[in-house]
Design a protein around this motif. Sequence first.
Motif, PDB file in Angstrom:
ATOM      1  N   SER A   1     -36.301 -36.387   5.793  1.00 39.42           N
ATOM      2  CA  SER A   1     -36.098 -37.767   6.147  1.00 39.42           C
ATOM      3  C   SER A   1     -34.588 -38.156   5.332  1.00 39.42           C
ATOM      4  CB  SER A   1     -37.186 -38.772   5.604  1.00 39.42           C
ATOM      5  OG  SER A   1     -38.349 -38.686   6.416  1.00 39.42           O
ATOM      6  N   GLU A   2     -34.384 -37.508   4.257  1.00 37.74           N
ATOM      7  CA  GLU A   2     -33.056 -37.678   3.484  1.00 37.74           C
ATOM      8  C   GLU A   2     -32.221 -37.292   4.357  1.00 37.74           C
ATOM      9  OE1 GLU A   2     -31.398 -36.002  -0.660  1.00 37.74           O
ATOM     10  OE2 GLU A   2     -33.342 -36.666  -0.721  1.00 37.74           O
ATOM     11  N   LEU A   3     -32.313 -35.778   4.867  1.00 33.93           N
ATOM     12  CA  LEU A   3     -31.333 -35.344   5.720  1.00 33.93           C
ATOM     13  C   LEU A   3     -31.000 -35.901   6.890  1.00 33.93           C
ATOM     14  CD1 LEU A   3     -29.530 -32.811   6.099  1.00 33.93           C
ATOM     15  CD2 LEU A   3     -31.419 -31.843   7.049  1.00 33.93           C
ATOM     16  N   ALA A   4     -32.074 -36.405   7.682  1.00 32.83           N
ATOM     17  CA  ALA A   4     -32.024 -37.462   8.738  1.00 32.83           C
ATOM     18  C   ALA A   4     -31.055 -38.470   8.382  1.00 32.83           C
ATOM     19  CB  ALA A   4     -33.313 -37.671   9.191  1.00 32.83           C
TER      20      ALA A   4
ATOM     21  N   VAL B   1     -23.229 -39.428  11.866  1.00 30.94           N
ATOM     22  CA  VAL B   1     -23.130 -40.171  13.295  1.00 30.94           C
ATOM     23  C   VAL B   1     -22.317 -41.307  13.419  1.00 30.94           C
ATOM     24  CG1 VAL B   1     -24.376 -40.801  15.334  1.00 30.94           C
ATOM     25  CG2 VAL B   1     -25.252 -38.784  14.133  1.00 30.94           C
ATOM     26  N   LEU B   2     -22.713 -42.252  12.549  1.00 29.40           N
ATOM     27  CA  LEU B   2     -22.413 -43.633  12.674  1.00 29.40           C
ATOM     28  C   LEU B   2     -20.837 -44.024  12.205  1.00 29.40           C
ATOM     29  CD1 LEU B   2     -25.570 -45.489  11.582  1.00 29.40           C
ATOM     30  CD2 LEU B   2     -24.752 -45.066  14.002  1.00 29.40           C
ATOM     31  N   ILE B   3     -20.212 -43.055  11.651  1.00 29.60           N
ATOM     32  CA  ILE B   3     -18.911 -43.154  10.893  1.00 29.60           C
ATOM     33  C   ILE B   3     -18.042 -43.136  12.163  1.00 29.60           C
ATOM     34  CG2 ILE B   3     -16.960 -41.800  10.028  1.00 29.60           C
ATOM     35  CD1 ILE B   3     -18.902 -40.649   8.065  1.00 29.60           C
ATOM     36  N   ASP B   4     -18.220 -42.688  13.312  1.00 33.96           N
ATOM     37  CA  ASP B   4     -17.392 -42.476  14.354  1.00 33.96           C
ATOM     38  C   ASP B   4     -18.053 -43.616  15.512  1.00 33.96           C
ATOM     39  OD1 ASP B   4     -16.857 -41.166  17.233  1.00 33.96           O
ATOM     40  OD2 ASP B   4     -15.190 -41.077  15.958  1.00 33.96           O
ATOM     41  N   PRO B   5     -17.091 -44.522  15.696  1.00 37.51           N
ATOM     42  CA  PRO B   5     -17.459 -45.828  16.710  1.00 37.51           C
ATOM     43  C   PRO B   5     -18.051 -44.821  18.098  1.00 37.51           C
ATOM     44  CG  PRO B   5     -15.809 -46.224  15.570  1.00 37.51           C
ATOM     45  CD  PRO B   5     -15.935 -44.845  15.240  1.00 37.51           C
ATOM     46  N   ASP B   6     -17.429 -44.083  18.682  1.00 35.51           N
ATOM     47  CA  ASP B   6     -17.397 -43.346  20.101  1.00 35.51           C
ATOM     48  C   ASP B   6     -19.002 -42.589  20.053  1.00 35.51           C
ATOM     49  OD1 ASP B   6     -15.371 -44.391  20.991  1.00 35.51           O
ATOM     50  OD2 ASP B   6     -14.305 -42.741  20.890  1.00 35.51           O
ATOM     51  N   ARG B   7     -19.076 -41.964  18.878  1.00 35.13           N
ATOM     52  CA  ARG B   7     -20.386 -41.110  18.566  1.00 35.13           C
ATOM     53  C   ARG B   7     -21.356 -42.023  18.340  1.00 35.13           C
ATOM     54  NH1 ARG B   7     -18.423 -37.472  15.006  1.00 35.13           N
ATOM     55  NH2 ARG B   7     -18.742 -38.859  13.298  1.00 35.13           N
ATOM     56  N   ALA B   8     -21.108 -43.165  17.701  1.00 41.99           N
ATOM     57  CA  ALA B   8     -22.154 -44.119  17.195  1.00 41.99           C
ATOM     58  C   ALA B   8     -22.843 -44.808  18.678  1.00 41.99           C
ATOM     59  CB  ALA B   8     -21.867 -45.115  16.330  1.00 41.99           C
TER      60      ALA B   8
ATOM     61  N   ARG C   1     -17.882 -34.946  -2.192  1.00 40.96           N
ATOM     62  CA  ARG C   1     -16.436 -34.972  -1.707  1.00 40.96           C
ATOM     63  C   ARG C   1     -16.502 -36.202  -0.924  1.00 40.96           C
ATOM     64  NH1 ARG C   1     -17.496 -29.984   2.656  1.00 40.96           N
ATOM     65  NH2 ARG C   1     -19.528 -30.758   3.315  1.00 40.96           N
ATOM     66  N   ASP C   2     -15.624 -36.384  -0.625  1.00 37.04           N
ATOM     67  CA  ASP C   2     -15.217 -37.592   0.298  1.00 37.04           C
ATOM     68  C   ASP C   2     -15.190 -37.403   1.706  1.00 37.04           C
ATOM     69  OD1 ASP C   2     -14.259 -40.651   0.546  1.00 37.04           O
ATOM     70  OD2 ASP C   2     -12.646 -39.761   0.997  1.00 37.04           O
ATOM     71  N   CYS C   3     -15.814 -37.943   2.569  1.00 42.44           N
ATOM     72  CA  CYS C   3     -15.739 -37.838   4.190  1.00 42.44           C
ATOM     73  C   CYS C   3     -15.154 -38.977   4.711  1.00 42.44           C
ATOM     74  CB  CYS C   3     -17.000 -37.101   4.430  1.00 42.44           C
ATOM     75  SG  CYS C   3     -16.948 -36.803   6.252  1.00 42.44           S
ATOM     76  N   ARG C   4     -14.096 -39.095   4.861  1.00 37.82           N
ATOM     77  CA  ARG C   4     -13.760 -40.622   5.711  1.00 37.82           C
ATOM     78  C   ARG C   4     -14.407 -42.009   4.808  1.00 37.82           C
ATOM     79  NH1 ARG C   4     -13.823 -40.128  12.047  1.00 37.82           N
ATOM     80  NH2 ARG C   4     -12.040 -38.675  11.961  1.00 37.82           N
ATOM     81  N   GLY C   5     -14.212 -41.687   3.583  1.00 36.61           N
ATOM     82  CA  GLY C   5     -14.598 -42.892   2.782  1.00 36.61           C
ATOM     83  C   GLY C   5     -16.070 -43.099   2.392  1.00 36.61           C
ATOM     84  N   LEU C   6     -16.814 -41.843   2.891  1.00 32.21           N
ATOM     85  CA  LEU C   6     -18.238 -41.649   2.462  1.00 32.21           C
ATOM     86  C   LEU C   6     -18.355 -40.683   1.597  1.00 32.21           C
ATOM     87  CD1 LEU C   6     -21.331 -42.711   3.248  1.00 32.21           C
ATOM     88  CD2 LEU C   6     -21.086 -40.981   5.021  1.00 32.21           C
ATOM     89  N   THR C   7     -19.056 -40.796   0.350  1.00 33.79           N
ATOM     90  CA  THR C   7     -19.058 -39.943  -0.522  1.00 33.79           C
ATOM     91  C   THR C   7     -20.576 -39.198  -0.101  1.00 33.79           C
ATOM     92  OG1 THR C   7     -18.087 -41.165  -2.041  1.00 33.79           O
ATOM     93  CG2 THR C   7     -19.291 -39.289  -2.781  1.00 33.79           C
ATOM     94  N   ILE C   8     -20.305 -37.853  -0.257  1.00 30.64           N
ATOM     95  CA  ILE C   8     -21.390 -37.042   0.246  1.00 30.64           C
ATOM     96  C   ILE C   8     -21.709 -35.768  -0.623  1.00 30.64           C
ATOM     97  CG2 ILE C   8     -22.188 -35.339   2.147  1.00 30.64           C
ATOM     98  CD1 ILE C   8     -20.422 -36.983   4.181  1.00 30.64           C
TER      99      ILE C   8
ATOM    100  N   ALA D   1     -27.423 -37.327   8.055  1.00 30.93           N
ATOM    101  CA  ALA D   1     -27.204 -37.235   9.192  1.00 30.93           C
ATOM    102  C   ALA D   1     -26.653 -38.265  10.151  1.00 30.93           C
ATOM    103  CB  ALA D   1     -27.868 -36.245  10.017  1.00 30.93           C
ATOM    104  N   LEU D   2     -27.505 -39.450  10.018  1.00 35.29           N
ATOM    105  CA  LEU D   2     -27.330 -40.838  10.597  1.00 35.29           C
ATOM    106  C   LEU D   2     -26.086 -41.216  10.234  1.00 35.29           C
ATOM    107  CD1 LEU D   2     -28.171 -42.645  12.850  1.00 35.29           C
ATOM    108  CD2 LEU D   2     -29.646 -43.617  10.931  1.00 35.29           C
ATOM    109  N   GLY D   3     -25.793 -41.578   9.005  1.00 35.60           N
ATOM    110  CA  GLY D   3     -24.647 -41.688   8.269  1.00 35.60           C
ATOM    111  C   GLY D   3     -23.546 -41.243   9.021  1.00 35.60           C
TER     112      GLY D   3
END
Length: 107
Positions: free
Chosen positions: A29-32, A39-46, A10-17, A35-37
């Motif tokens: 580690s794969e999950l981390a 987190v980094l999608i949103d500039p404020d959250r990043a 599925r597409d999540c703001r341009g990131l296929t997950i 999850a990091l990806g």
Amino acid sequence: MSKAGKHLYRDCRGLTIRNDPEPKSQDKSELALAALGWVLIDPDRAQRFLDLTGLTPDGLRAAIGDEATHRGVFEFLAAYEPDLVAAAAALGVAPETIVRAHQEFGA
């Protein structure tokens, strides 16, 4: 496309997950990293992640494969339930999966 493959991604703001209902043996580690990806999608959250971890963008790039960084991602999400729930939904896992991975890294 088969019914089974129709909802595999599925597409999540341009990131296929990958959209698996619950990973059977997903590596922590794969999950981390997934999850990091998220987190980094949103500039404020990043920026909040960087501020709370003390990492710089260059430091994060250098430490992206480190277990401490992965633990930090899980700790960041576990500390704020709205992010935990939203990340879990975006990654197609239960929030408990992220919390469990966080606990396993801490063990």
